[in-house]
Design an enzyme around this catalytic site. Structure first.
Site, mmCIF file in Angstrom:
data_model
loop_
_atom_site.group_PDB
_atom_site.id
_atom_site.type_symbol
_atom_site.label_atom_id
_atom_site.label_comp_id
_atom_site.label_asym_id
_atom_site.label_seq_id
_atom_site.Cartn_x
_atom_site.Cartn_y
_atom_site.Cartn_z
ATOM 1 N N ASP B 318 0.824 -1.215 0.000
ATOM 2 C CA ASP B 318 0.000 0.000 0.000
ATOM 3 C C ASP B 318 0.856 1.262 0.000
ATOM 4 O O ASP B 318 2.018 1.260 0.372
ATOM 5 C CB ASP B 318 -0.903 0.004 1.233
ATOM 6 C CG ASP B 318 -0.085 -0.116 2.519
ATOM 7 O OD1 ASP B 318 0.883 -0.925 2.532
ATOM 8 O OD2 ASP B 318 -0.392 0.578 3.491
ATOM 9 N N GLU B 319 0.204 2.330 -0.395
ATOM 10 C CA GLU B 319 0.720 3.687 -0.223
ATOM 11 C C GLU B 319 2.149 3.874 -0.700
ATOM 12 O O GLU B 319 2.936 4.578 -0.063
ATOM 13 C CB GLU B 319 0.625 4.102 1.263
ATOM 14 C CG GLU B 319 -0.807 4.151 1.757
ATOM 15 C CD GLU B 319 -0.901 4.667 3.202
ATOM 16 O OE1 GLU B 319 -1.782 5.488 3.458
ATOM 17 O OE2 GLU B 319 -0.107 4.243 4.035
ATOM 18 N N ASN B 320 2.509 3.251 -1.787
ATOM 19 C CA ASN B 320 3.819 3.502 -2.353
ATOM 20 C C ASN B 320 3.704 4.586 -3.408
ATOM 21 O O ASN B 320 3.142 4.383 -4.480
ATOM 22 C CB ASN B 320 4.383 2.231 -2.979
ATOM 23 C CG ASN B 320 5.653 2.517 -3.760
ATOM 24 O OD1 ASN B 320 6.384 3.463 -3.439
ATOM 25 N ND2 ASN B 320 5.907 1.719 -4.783
#
Lengths: 680, 680
Positions: B318-320
């Site tokens: 996530d959230e890269n």
């Protein structure tokens, strides 16, 4: 003239010093009270810029303690500290210095010097453990005004009176999980205790994984035991806190668990050995005449010794009545053949053989005071537990042991499971005025509070250990002269709630139990009741009809109550003050309390009753009756009417009897007030 | 005639059944509510003679559950049970039967049938885990009158709606010790949850001992990590409770801890990788173009896979944002060479390589919904977390994943760390009215509540998980039609306090914090305040001046407050009822509350102020001002004077602003009352 001024000045200094000493006691909530404290006018403000640096070849103990110090300080003060870990490249404004890393022996130096001024705090110690003790003192000094938190300027030089300041926890009667032990170790360290005595075996369970004799934990623990890795985890955790761990494997008595697993070691054949579910002294006993017993203990102790680095190893040795020895012809024959006249002599034979096994393992044998017999080697440490209740003089075996040349540790007077008062335990002076030679004196290593666990579970154990053990810790650390009960109580109030930040549950779990008892109704009335009720003391709880087993419920009303019931302590003091000195302020407190209790039954009746509180109904009713009549008497200052006299007597008679395993802690005061009013 | 009677009887039966269904909902505090429940008139009395026997080739799971059942029942009822363990030689009066031992896969049968009559209770299940679910239901049925405890006669047939009913705990932002996890696992089992998703790595720490890459735990955990033995301990503990453990190793983003230990895996050279102390989304990212990255993850996952027997393995994902990828010329060149147009495509490349590694280890890859890209193999499980707050439709990625042929688990709507209301979470229906094929439907495995730990410590985590997660558990287990909020709240009240017997601290620790905040003064006023204040929601707490670090204080007033502030919930409901229906009873409740709050500032002023409560002073003052004016208005039913209108507006304006990281949960009601009174 000059001389006079000098004398005047000297008087002034003495007076100031004396006066300030009195003040100091009341200004700082330090416990145990330090050896020497001098005030200055500085204040070290606690703000985000606080930093710690460590001077010394730290192996981790001081670093971890410093991190914990910062977390606790931050949570306590609400300050967002910038540097959450000790700094290494520059000097901190808190500088911790020490010379050597302690190996945790009884010869270690735990002294420290703490100095606080406006900009810098220094803690200097011989050992890293001394530095830890200083950090705890510093944290106890946290003070605040309405705008900020700070450390007040003081210089403290401190060191312990006794080298052995222990807490024993019995994990056999009721198993205590790792987290219970860890939080209690943290709390011990916070009051500078340094020995955790781990009572690991008893009739009710063998609590360590044994790879050599695996049936011990497999068959004799109900699955409730510590793995060897967990043992090491606790030993390391304690070591980080500067606490030694002394294990106890209780033999030859208290051996039901041993014999459940290995009945071939028993003194009686064809006996059904099972894990004991009740409390008491039981017959199962190891057979001291069989060589397999020694082979077994040699192997077991060798295995266990490797888990516990400490130099001391406790073999129990208590309460062996030898009934099975008497009944066993082979044992009798052995005794005759070896010229052993009594069971006590046979047990000495056993102990001496264990002493040899332990010596081989570089361990000093320690045992309860029954092991102190004429032939016992002087290398043994005598754990003095018996006293007046056991037909001896108070603390007597400690002094006998010291005089006989044994090292010795006192627990008589510190049996906290007996639910006796703070005052009682605090007043136990280990040595008193007894004259001892220097060598005899040195034989007295210190003392241990003992938490036997027949009646406690993880839910309640903290409230049986704390806060009383903090006062006992002071008895072990501070000078003999630090013995002012009222001053200690003031300081303990502060120390007690701060134990909550270490996870100690002695305060919070009362309400948990009361919510459970009432099925989550309003608990305020039961809280009020719990503040004047105390659990039955000295094992009385097991005598009243119900016999507790290890798996009985321990979330009853009595489990919510504690020694030194809060409101009762105040009331009893004020009743005394009023009756002895006609103190009017005291009278007001007494009347206010009675007024509150005269309403207690009304509010009790608002609770929907269930079988867990049913019996409290008549208790609360009689409390209200007695309180109302006494209140009326105190208010009118007129003689109580005959009718009310009868009602009062009836009520007091009911209240004298225990109810649901508690006793009414104000009963004597109610009686005294009653007698007083009858004489009006 | 016969026909008419039949119709009449049918109507009667229908009416009775419908009516009794309504009653039943209110009679039994079951949560999650079972599929099917039929009452009978029996009562099974709970007394000392209660016994349990087990029918089935138990491997320990049912035995342990039965022992725990007996302990909890005994403590809850106060009954001294004779047989503290399941009996083996004869039939118990509680008979548990099952056919097979579960291997804890998502295909396992958790159904059970429970039957209670006067003398016998039977629990029948296909698997041992089904039997555990039945035991929890039985325990929830415990009832009492004033003399005894009993189980009411019912027949229950029950099985879950979804096979995946999880709780995720993030142990990276704030490490959670073993005992925190154990008590939460116990609580999960009590509401029939069956997946513990263990978020083990993130920017703030790597929390598992690695023997292959030891620098991970040595350099990137501050010493706060689980040993491999502790991991196994938790996996076994969970297994005993019928709970699967899914580990998460978050890659390629959220990788500060990874890169602190092994910077050679990074996407940016010459960057100072350190353990992150703040919260948020950070740049450090694994380099997906280097072969050493895959070698590393292959070795690490191989090591970790052996610790976690479950078939699922969560890789985060996530959230890269790929900022460091953009800045790295080699990575850009790699993308061009491999025809990867976006960072998302590069991450897909990375994910697909991980999928192959995990397949070799017999693990199914699971990841947060960013991993769902066109090329992602359908064997991956999509963890749907994004929704309206992230610019998608509510629960949207769950449905897209199911339709695209992925197995999927929903967490959007169940982010309990956002401190949203019970009502909000309970109303999240995973599928709703969306039409799905049978196969698509089967792709939806269930859901997970997520406890991100930026703002929680062991002291407060329970109060952020419970009791809301019990309602979420019902959403995952019970039929879609079980969705009556008010009825659920009634049942939850009971379930909530009973979590205390499992060690959950969500109720007790409020007072611990308040005692700490006040330095142990009377906390009743702060309790009253805490019952109308809620911690700032949806990460607002990090925005108001103070930026929390991992080691900031989390024992502040906001930490004592919870979602669904107790008194506010009642007040808001009654204000609504009064304003909408002129309900007089509601008016009385409203007035009583206002009266109480109009005095709150008086009692607040009795507290000795310190910096931790200073800011609450004006808050409490304005609560009292507003309450007093509104109360006067409601009592006199006259228009508020101009002067008071001004004061009221000023007070409300102050109260609209957050104070010490809480918001006033009654503010909207106060405003509505104010508007109402201005129109009088």
């Amino acid at each position: 003239m000059k001389k006079n001024i000098f004398i005047l000045m000297l008087c002034n200094v003495l007076w100031l010093s004396c006066n300030s000493q009195t003040n100091i006691n009341e200004k700082y909530n330090l416990m145990p009270w330090p050896n020497d404290i001098i005030e200055n006018t500085s204040k070290f403000i606690i703000n985000s810029g606080i930093t710690i640096s460590i001077n010394g070849e730290d192996e981790g103990r001081v670093y971890k303690a410093a991190v914990n110090f910062l977390r606790r300080l931050s949570n306590r003060s609400g300050v967002f500290i910038d540097k959450g870990f000790p700094i290494t490249n520059e000097k901190g404004n808190i500088i911790i210095s020490f010379e050597t890393v302690s190996s945790l022996s009884i010869n270690d130096d735990e002294s420290y010097a703490l100095n606080i001024n406006n900009n810098t705090i220094t803690i200097k110690a011989k050992t890293d453990v001394g530095a830890l003790r200083g950090l705890e003192t510093l944290l106890q000094l946290t003070a605040n005004d309405d705008a900020k938190y700070y450390f007040p300027g003081v210089t403290i030089n401190d060191s312990p009176r006794f080298v052995w300041r222990g807490l024993m926890i019995d994990v056999s009667r009721h198993f205590q999980p790792i987290d219970v032990l860890k939080r209690n170790l943290r709390a011990m360290a916070s009051v500078k205790m340094n020995v955790f005595h781990w009572h690991l075996t008893d009739d009710q369970g063998f609590r360590v994984e044994s790879k050599v004799y695996p049936k011990l934990h497999q068959l004799a623990s109900d699955g409730l035991y510590y793995t060897q890795i967990q043992i090491k985890e606790i030993v390391n955790y304690a070591s980080d806190l500067g606490i030694r761990v002394v294990p106890e494997f209780d033999v030859p008595g208290h051996a039901s668990a041993f014999l459940t697993a290995y009945p071939e070691l028993s003194s009686k054949e064809d006996y059904n050995y099972t894990i004991e579910r009740y409390s008491g002294v039981f017959d199962p006993t190891l057979n001291p005449t069989k060589e397999i017993t020694y082979k077994f203990l040699d192997n077991l102790f060798t295995e266990m010794a490797s888990l516990f680095p400490d130099a001391y190893f406790h073999i129990g040795g208590d309460e062996n009545e030898g009934k099975h020895w008497d009944e066993n012809k082979d044992i009798q024959a052995f005794m005759t053949a070896n010229n052993l006249k009594t069971n006590h002599e046979l047990q000495t034979y056993f102990n001496i053989r264990l002493e040899k096994i332990l010596k081989k393992l570089n361990k000093n044998l320690m045992g309860w005071d029954e092991i102190m017999t004429p032939n016992m080697p002087k290398s043994a440490v005598i754990h003095a537990w018996r006293g007046e209740n056991e037909g001896l003089i108070k603390g007597g075996s400690l002094i006998s042991a010291a005089k006989a040349g044994y090292k010795t540790v006192l627990s008589n007077g510190f049996y906290i499971d007996r639910m006796q008062s703070l005052e009682y335990h605090y007043s136990v002076e280990p040595i008193g005025n007894i004259k001892l030679t220097e060598k005899e004196h040195a034989n007295i290593l210190g003392g241990e509070a003992t938490m036997w666990s027949e009646l406690v579970t993880p839910l309640t154990i903290d409230s049986r250990i704390w806060p009383r053990t903090a006062a006992i810790a002071e008895r072990f650390w501070s000078k003999k002269e630090v013995n002012n009960l009222e001053n200690m109580k003031l300081r303990l109030n502060d120390v007690s709630y701060k134990l909550e930040e270490l996870g100690i549950t002695h305060i919070r779990n009362r309400d948990v139990i009361l919510r459970s008892i009432t099925n989550n109704q309003d608990i305020s009335t039961l809280i009020d009741l719990s503040k004047i009720c105390e659990p039955l003391k000295i094992y009385e709880r097991n005598k009243n009809g119900v016999e507790y087993k290890t798996f009985s419920p321990f979330s009853l009303f009595a489990d919510a109550c504690v020694a030194d019931a809060e409101d009762a302590v105040i009331f009893n003091k004020e009743v005394k003050a009023y009756l002895e000195n006609s103190n009017n302020e005291s009278l007001e407190v007494v009347k206010k309390s009675l007024k509150k209790w005269s309403n207690i039954h009304n509010s009790f009746q608002e609770i929907k009753i269930n079988s867990k509180i049913k019996d409290l109904e008549s208790f609360s009713e009689n409390i209200s009756i007695a309180s109302e009549i006494l209140l009326m008497g105190l208010e009118t200052k007129k003689k109580i009417s005959l009718n009310n006299q009868t009602n009062l007597t009836l009520a007091i008679n009911v209240l004298k009897e225990p109810c649901m395993d508690v006793e009414l802690a104000i009963i004597e005061s109610l009686e005294k007030l009653s007698q007083f009013l009858l004489q009006v």
